[in-house]
Write a protein that holds these residues in place. Sequence first.
Motif, PDB file in Angstrom:
ATOM      1  N   PRO A  59       1.298  -1.308   0.008  1.00  5.97           N
ATOM      2  CA  PRO A  59       0.255  -0.007   0.043  1.00  5.97           C
ATOM      3  C   PRO A  59       0.593   1.064   0.017  1.00  5.97           C
ATOM      4  O   PRO A  59       2.035   1.005   0.588  1.00  5.97           O
ATOM      5  CB  PRO A  59      -0.400  -0.228   1.577  1.00  5.97           C
ATOM      6  N   PHE A  60       0.461   2.186  -0.591  1.00  6.32           N
ATOM      7  CA  PHE A  60       1.010   3.291  -0.930  1.00  6.32           C
ATOM      8  C   PHE A  60       1.081   3.727   0.748  1.00  6.32           C
ATOM      9  O   PHE A  60       2.169   4.766   0.835  1.00  6.32           O
ATOM     10  CB  PHE A  60       0.123   4.515  -1.041  1.00  6.32           C
ATOM     11  N   SER A  61       0.529   3.701   1.894  1.00  6.85           N
ATOM     12  CA  SER A  61       0.659   3.989   2.967  1.00  6.85           C
ATOM     13  C   SER A  61       1.805   3.707   4.004  1.00  6.85           C
ATOM     14  O   SER A  61       1.981   3.976   5.295  1.00  6.85           O
ATOM     15  CB  SER A  61      -0.621   3.951   3.999  1.00  6.85           C
ATOM     16  N   CYS A  62       2.973   2.585   2.828  1.00  5.79           N
ATOM     17  CA  CYS A  62       3.632   2.092   3.304  1.00  5.79           C
ATOM     18  C   CYS A  62       5.026   3.068   3.039  1.00  5.79           C
ATOM     19  O   CYS A  62       6.397   2.282   3.431  1.00  5.79           O
ATOM     20  CB  CYS A  62       4.180   1.131   3.660  1.00  5.79           C
ATOM     21  N   PHE A  63       4.939   3.720   2.075  1.00  2.48           N
ATOM     22  CA  PHE A  63       6.415   4.405   1.524  1.00  2.48           C
ATOM     23  C   PHE A  63       6.036   6.202   2.606  1.00  2.48           C
ATOM     24  O   PHE A  63       4.835   6.510   2.128  1.00  2.48           O
ATOM     25  CB  PHE A  63       6.155   4.766  -0.039  1.00  2.48           C
ATOM     26  N   THR A  64       7.054   6.733   2.313  1.00  4.37           N
ATOM     27  CA  THR A  64       6.999   8.207   2.125  1.00  4.37           C
ATOM     28  C   THR A  64       6.701   8.807   0.637  1.00  4.37           C
ATOM     29  O   THR A  64       6.666   7.980  -0.311  1.00  4.37           O
ATOM     30  CB  THR A  64       8.716   9.109   1.876  1.00  4.37           C
ATOM     31  N   ASN A  90       8.555  -5.223  -6.239  1.00  3.94           N
ATOM     32  CA  ASN A  90       9.629  -6.616  -5.977  1.00  3.94           C
ATOM     33  C   ASN A  90      10.301  -6.232  -4.087  1.00  3.94           C
ATOM     34  O   ASN A  90      10.860  -5.396  -4.116  1.00  3.94           O
ATOM     35  CB  ASN A  90      10.572  -6.326  -7.111  1.00  3.94           C
ATOM     36  N   PRO A  91       9.536  -7.822  -3.351  1.00  2.00           N
ATOM     37  CA  PRO A  91      10.717  -7.536  -2.204  1.00  2.00           C
ATOM     38  C   PRO A  91      11.530  -6.786  -2.201  1.00  2.00           C
ATOM     39  O   PRO A  91      12.084  -6.849  -0.940  1.00  2.00           O
ATOM     40  CB  PRO A  91      10.165  -9.381  -1.277  1.00  2.00           C
ATOM     41  N   LEU A  92      12.483  -7.708  -3.036  1.00  2.00           N
ATOM     42  CA  LEU A  92      14.038  -7.170  -2.670  1.00  2.00           C
ATOM     43  C   LEU A  92      14.189  -5.309  -2.917  1.00  2.00           C
ATOM     44  O   LEU A  92      15.093  -4.931  -2.285  1.00  2.00           O
ATOM     45  CB  LEU A  92      14.782  -7.972  -3.449  1.00  2.00           C
ATOM     46  N   ASP A  93      13.259  -4.430  -3.567  1.00  2.00           N
ATOM     47  CA  ASP A  93      13.439  -3.294  -3.700  1.00  2.00           C
ATOM     48  C   ASP A  93      13.304  -2.662  -2.305  1.00  2.00           C
ATOM     49  O   ASP A  93      13.607  -1.654  -2.286  1.00  2.00           O
ATOM     50  CB  ASP A  93      12.745  -2.791  -4.879  1.00  2.00           C
ATOM     51  N   LEU A  94      12.185  -3.638  -1.490  1.00  4.23           N
ATOM     52  CA  LEU A  94      11.886  -2.396  -0.198  1.00  4.23           C
ATOM     53  C   LEU A  94      12.646  -2.145   0.876  1.00  4.23           C
ATOM     54  O   LEU A  94      13.568  -3.204   1.050  1.00  4.23           O
ATOM     55  CB  LEU A  94      10.440  -3.735   0.504  1.00  4.23           C
ATOM     56  N   LYS A  95      12.326  -0.674   1.236  1.00  4.64           N
ATOM     57  CA  LYS A  95      14.026  -0.772   2.133  1.00  4.64           C
ATOM     58  C   LYS A  95      13.342  -1.200   3.917  1.00  4.64           C
ATOM     59  O   LYS A  95      12.317  -1.518   4.012  1.00  4.64           O
ATOM     60  CB  LYS A  95      13.912   1.000   2.352  1.00  4.64           C
ATOM     61  N   GLN A  96      13.636  -1.105   4.873  1.00 12.20           N
ATOM     62  CA  GLN A  96      13.751  -1.683   5.927  1.00 12.20           C
ATOM     63  C   GLN A  96      12.651  -1.980   6.616  1.00 12.20           C
ATOM     64  O   GLN A  96      11.588  -1.974   7.136  1.00 12.20           O
ATOM     65  CB  GLN A  96      15.391  -1.603   6.620  1.00 12.20           C
ATOM     66  N   ILE A  97      12.669  -0.046   6.283  1.00 13.45           N
ATOM     67  CA  ILE A  97      11.432   0.928   7.446  1.00 13.45           C
ATOM     68  C   ILE A  97      10.209  -0.093   6.856  1.00 13.45           C
ATOM     69  O   ILE A  97       9.168   0.408   7.013  1.00 13.45           O
ATOM     70  CB  ILE A  97      11.453   2.397   7.362  1.00 13.45           C
ATOM     71  N   GLU A  98      10.281   0.186   5.301  1.00 13.36           N
ATOM     72  CA  GLU A  98       8.887   0.158   3.959  1.00 13.36           C
ATOM     73  C   GLU A  98       8.315  -1.520   4.974  1.00 13.36           C
ATOM     74  O   GLU A  98       7.612  -1.497   4.515  1.00 13.36           O
ATOM     75  CB  GLU A  98       9.214   0.008   3.243  1.00 13.36           C
ATOM     76  N   ARG A  99      10.392  -2.880   5.059  1.00 11.86           N
ATOM     77  CA  ARG A  99       9.576  -3.708   5.627  1.00 11.86           C
ATOM     78  C   ARG A  99       8.481  -3.261   6.613  1.00 11.86           C
ATOM     79  O   ARG A  99       7.679  -4.900   7.360  1.00 11.86           O
ATOM     80  CB  ARG A  99      10.760  -4.377   5.215  1.00 11.86           C
ATOM     81  N   VAL A 100       8.964  -2.746   7.329  1.00  8.39           N
ATOM     82  CA  VAL A 100       8.237  -2.594   9.488  1.00  8.39           C
ATOM     83  C   VAL A 100       6.683  -2.342   9.125  1.00  8.39           C
ATOM     84  O   VAL A 100       5.857  -2.676   9.062  1.00  8.39           O
ATOM     85  CB  VAL A 100       9.622  -1.964   9.660  1.00  8.39           C
ATOM     86  N   LYS A 101       6.456  -1.145   8.288  1.00  7.94           N
ATOM     87  CA  LYS A 101       5.398  -0.583   7.633  1.00  7.94           C
ATOM     88  C   LYS A 101       4.563  -1.742   7.183  1.00  7.94           C
ATOM     89  O   LYS A 101       3.298  -1.519   7.818  1.00  7.94           O
ATOM     90  CB  LYS A 101       5.339   0.420   7.079  1.00  7.94           C
TER      91      LYS A 101
END
Length: 105
Positions: A59-64, A90-101
């Motif tokens: 979801p967009f809410s997980c990104f800045t 791609n799940p590999l493109d997610l940053k750590q904070i985005e994974r947590v969100k």
Amino acid sequence: MAKLYPTDYQEKDPRKYLFHNPERMQPTILSKSLSNYLHYYLLDLMGEAASHGEQILVPFSCFTWRRIRTLKDMNTFSFKVGKESYFMVNPLDLKQIERVKLESY
């Protein structure tokens, strides 16, 4: 990875109840339950499409807002279901904070 929607949403299909009990269903309840069902159904379809490309729905809410702009500039596929918008990434493109969100979502 956990789903963004309940896994048992198909068991609560309001169309079955409406077919068997048309006189007992109120229009407002039918409208709300049908919109929820269709929301989950579309997320399920888009999740299957994303899994074919080895991607996930986020979801967009997980990104800045800067990350959203960057993803849109890279022509990442995005779609809207109801009031919520989602990216297929791609799940590999997610940053750590985005994974947590995403996990807390």
